[in-house]
Design a protein around this motif. Sequence first.
Motif, short mmCIF file in Angstrom:
data_model
loop_
_atom_site.label_atom_id
_atom_site.label_comp_id
_atom_site.label_asym_id
_atom_site.label_seq_id
_atom_site.Cartn_x
_atom_site.Cartn_y
_atom_site.Cartn_z
N ALA A 11 24.04 37.33 42.37
CA ALA A 11 24.81 38.41 41.75
C ALA A 11 24.64 38.40 40.23
O ALA A 11 24.52 39.46 39.60
CB ALA A 11 26.29 38.27 42.12
N ALA A 15 22.93 41.27 37.51
CA ALA A 15 23.83 41.89 36.51
C ALA A 15 23.59 41.44 35.08
O ALA A 15 24.11 42.05 34.16
CB ALA A 15 25.28 41.58 36.90
N ARG A 16 22.77 40.42 34.87
CA ARG A 16 22.76 39.77 33.56
C ARG A 16 22.04 40.55 32.46
O ARG A 16 22.16 40.21 31.28
CB ARG A 16 22.18 38.37 33.67
CG ARG A 16 20.84 38.26 34.39
CD ARG A 16 19.61 38.53 33.59
NE ARG A 16 19.33 37.53 32.61
CZ ARG A 16 18.49 36.52 32.80
NH1 ARG A 16 17.86 36.41 33.95
NH2 ARG A 16 18.25 35.66 31.84
N LYS A 141 32.47 39.23 42.27
CA LYS A 141 31.66 40.44 42.07
C LYS A 141 32.44 41.47 41.25
O LYS A 141 31.88 42.15 40.39
CB LYS A 141 31.24 41.03 43.42
CG LYS A 141 30.13 40.22 44.10
CD LYS A 141 29.57 40.96 45.31
CE LYS A 141 30.58 41.00 46.43
NZ LYS A 141 30.03 41.59 47.68
N PRO A 145 31.10 42.05 35.78
CA PRO A 145 30.73 42.82 34.57
C PRO A 145 31.51 42.39 33.34
O PRO A 145 30.95 42.30 32.25
CB PRO A 145 31.06 44.27 34.97
CG PRO A 145 30.97 44.28 36.46
CD PRO A 145 31.47 42.94 36.91
#
Lengths: 191, 178
Positions: A11, A15-16, A141, A145
């Motif tokens: 995940a 997203a990184r 999750k 962000p």
Amino acid sequence: MAMKPEDVLRAIAAARGDAICVPTMTTSPAWRTLAPDDLSIGCVGFMGGASSLGLGLALAMPRRRVVVFDGDGSLLMQLGSLATIAGAAPRNLTHLIFKNGVYHTSGAQEIPGGLTVDFVQMAKGAGYRKAYAVTEFDEFKRRLPSMFSDEGPVLVELHTGLADKTPMTDRGGLPFNQQVDNLRKKLDTAS
Amino acid sequence: MPESIPAPLIIDTLKDTFREARGRSTREPLGWILSVPDTHQKTVLAALDKERALRVVTCATEDEANAVAAGLWIGGEPCVLMIQHAGLYASVNTLRGVAMDGRVPIFYMIGLLSREKDRDLKDSRHSMVRYAEPLLDTFGVPHARLEGPDDMHRIPEYYRLSRERRGPAAVLVGLETT
């Protein structure tokens, strides 16, 4: 049920963005597979140094997010780094603790205090801007962000199980000096 | 006979060293001081509190300071570690892993607390003074003594040496700074 570290790392990899990642110990083999040629540098050869290595990167590159994948046993080896990081107060540093209660790489011996050690309280006491624990993957999750955007230093204690591989069962990866050179080239700081 | 070095002289020399390292870049801070507080160099640390061009990061241990230095160097930032001989002894594994095996250039200013003015280091009554140079020799770390204001040229010289050899280099601060 504890989160699988590989799920967490997958995940993060998605997203990184252009964040610099600093894996250590049992996150290293899986991260090599998930992000084989990216802005990462593993803490190899000086156990416990991931958080401080991440601090130096965060201070040098204040416009870029730096994410440390620390271990609970690793952090205990340089626990004072919590205060050092809080004192330096890098706004772009995210410090993830993969907490499993053992020194997995060396044979899964229990760390001092085992799972009762509370890194969230320690980080808050040291002066991190934000610190919290995540125990479920859905929650992870959902909050992921903000882990990359919250003003740092931020510490997140991730309650995980054991990784499938450790640096002892899956040897490989580049030595630290080559990782240093590669990352400098990618960051264009090698001149 | 060794002499004490005034703090402003050390700070000005570090600024010049960092300016040279940065070349045309005007980025601020000019450079970073990674410090584990040292009685021997306390006047320098006190004077640095008033400095805007240099940023001090106080570290809890010398192990941390070595790893922070690696991150700064990867990010293109110049720095110096200001520590004490006892801190050198405490952090040799990190010096080995980061500066030697990792080939990260790290420049150390190491205070020789309790060094006697009238004795050579090897004849000191204090083991922490006697063992500093032999330990650096064992690890192959080039080093020089700062025995007074006339030795200030050693700071840029050994800073550059750390960069040229991609590893550790150190100067030993002989007497307590003033």
